[in-house]
Design a protein around this motif. Sequence first.
Motif, short mmCIF file in Angstrom:
data_model
loop_
_atom_site.label_atom_id
_atom_site.label_comp_id
_atom_site.label_asym_id
_atom_site.label_seq_id
_atom_site.Cartn_x
_atom_site.Cartn_y
_atom_site.Cartn_z
N GLU A 116 -10.08 -19.78 -4.12
CA GLU A 116 -9.44 -20.24 -2.89
C GLU A 116 -8.03 -20.73 -3.17
O GLU A 116 -7.81 -21.53 -4.09
N GLY A 117 -7.07 -20.23 -2.39
CA GLY A 117 -5.68 -20.61 -2.57
C GLY A 117 -4.91 -19.70 -3.51
O GLY A 117 -3.67 -19.76 -3.56
N ALA A 118 -5.63 -18.87 -4.26
CA ALA A 118 -4.96 -17.94 -5.19
C ALA A 118 -4.34 -16.78 -4.39
O ALA A 118 -4.75 -16.50 -3.27
N PRO A 119 -3.37 -16.10 -4.98
CA PRO A 119 -2.81 -14.93 -4.29
C PRO A 119 -3.79 -13.75 -4.32
O PRO A 119 -4.70 -13.71 -5.15
N LEU A 120 -3.60 -12.83 -3.39
CA LEU A 120 -4.32 -11.56 -3.44
C LEU A 120 -3.54 -10.64 -4.37
O LEU A 120 -2.36 -10.36 -4.12
N CYS A 121 -4.17 -10.21 -5.44
CA CYS A 121 -3.50 -9.38 -6.43
C CYS A 121 -3.80 -7.91 -6.18
O CYS A 121 -4.95 -7.53 -5.95
N LEU A 122 -2.76 -7.10 -6.21
CA LEU A 122 -2.89 -5.66 -6.03
C LEU A 122 -2.30 -4.95 -7.24
O LEU A 122 -1.20 -5.30 -7.69
N ILE A 123 -3.02 -3.98 -7.75
CA ILE A 123 -2.49 -3.09 -8.78
C ILE A 123 -2.50 -1.68 -8.20
O ILE A 123 -3.56 -1.11 -7.94
N VAL A 124 -1.31 -1.16 -7.95
CA VAL A 124 -1.17 0.16 -7.35
C VAL A 124 -0.74 1.13 -8.44
O VAL A 124 0.29 0.92 -9.10
N LYS A 125 -1.54 2.17 -8.65
CA LYS A 125 -1.28 3.10 -9.75
C LYS A 125 -1.05 4.51 -9.22
O LYS A 125 -1.85 5.04 -8.46
N LEU A 161 0.82 -1.21 0.00
CA LEU A 161 0.00 0.00 0.00
C LEU A 161 0.86 1.26 0.00
O LEU A 161 0.45 2.30 -0.54
N ASN A 162 2.03 1.15 0.61
CA ASN A 162 2.89 2.33 0.76
C ASN A 162 4.05 2.33 -0.23
O ASN A 162 5.06 2.98 0.00
N ILE A 163 3.86 1.66 -1.35
CA ILE A 163 4.97 1.48 -2.28
C ILE A 163 5.44 2.80 -2.89
O ILE A 163 6.60 2.97 -3.27
N PHE A 164 4.55 3.81 -2.97
CA PHE A 164 4.93 5.13 -3.47
C PHE A 164 5.19 6.13 -2.34
O PHE A 164 5.37 7.32 -2.61
N GLY A 165 5.20 5.65 -1.11
CA GLY A 165 5.43 6.55 0.02
C GLY A 165 4.33 7.59 0.13
O GLY A 165 3.15 7.29 -0.06
N ILE A 205 2.49 5.58 -13.27
CA ILE A 205 3.29 4.38 -12.97
C ILE A 205 2.37 3.35 -12.31
O ILE A 205 1.60 3.68 -11.41
N THR A 206 2.45 2.11 -12.78
CA THR A 206 1.63 1.04 -12.22
C THR A 206 2.53 -0.08 -11.70
O THR A 206 3.48 -0.48 -12.37
N VAL A 207 2.22 -0.54 -10.50
CA VAL A 207 2.98 -1.64 -9.90
C VAL A 207 2.02 -2.78 -9.60
O VAL A 207 0.98 -2.59 -8.96
N ASP A 208 2.35 -3.98 -10.09
CA ASP A 208 1.55 -5.18 -9.81
C ASP A 208 2.18 -5.96 -8.67
O ASP A 208 3.39 -6.22 -8.68
#
Length: 262
Positions: free
Chosen positions: A98-107, A80-84, A113-116
């Motif tokens: 179930e069992g899948a990762p939680l995917c985050l796309i931070v823009k 969540l704090n990847i861009f400070g 800039i987008t970070v997966d």
Amino acid sequence: MLFSAEISDFRTVHNVLRAISFKDYAILRPTEEGLKFTLEEMKSVEISAYVPRNMFSYYRIADNADVSFKISMKVFTECLNIFGDEGNPSIKLSYKNEGAPLCLIVKHSEENITVDCEIKTLNADDSPDFSLAEECNLNKVVFNANMLTEVLQRLDNGADDITISLNPDPPHFTLSTTGIAGESKVNIPRQSDSITIFQCQKKSSWKYAFHHIRQILKVMNYANKVAVFSGETGLLGLQLVINSDERQMYVEYYVTSLFGDG
């Protein structure tokens, strides 16, 4: 897709989640009302943060899905704090099955800039989703959060335990500690400007491990109101109301007593 959501301004959410992260893992449970994060310590402490649905610009759960899983709070808050503190990033969350990762796309909208990110998930323990509030139905006091935080910080931080007493008669609300420096006590009358609601059916006095109470001080700094609940068993409940852009998120904290006179 079992769960997907998007939030455009999660600064308050990040601050609160970081403040409650006293354990490595949290159970994340999307519900129709919003997103719930729960951390537990040895069955003696439970803390939950609620991010209501209206804080999200998009929020969807698959029909009839009962979704819950464990994630690392350290990894999640770092993502969540990847861009400070720069810009006003948005975040998309998705959980496929179930069992899948939680995917985050931070823009980062300003820099485009987008970070997966993908966070490993674990199966949540088979624990019922019920509220401990039912055990804290005897007494209730609602405080201005700033005042209660200040009072707790003034008490002897070297003390091992804290006694919380409620009484229909004066003194109405008492916090006391005993440490190497001696006894430290604060009495707060029900007529105090810092108390908005005082409901005490029966006198009660219970001791708690002070380090458990201090755990909630970090998140209490973001709160506007704090409701203190107690019950017959000595279970103590704190509900914090945190305002963010005319919306409210909530934190509930429950801690078991050491001993007391009921």
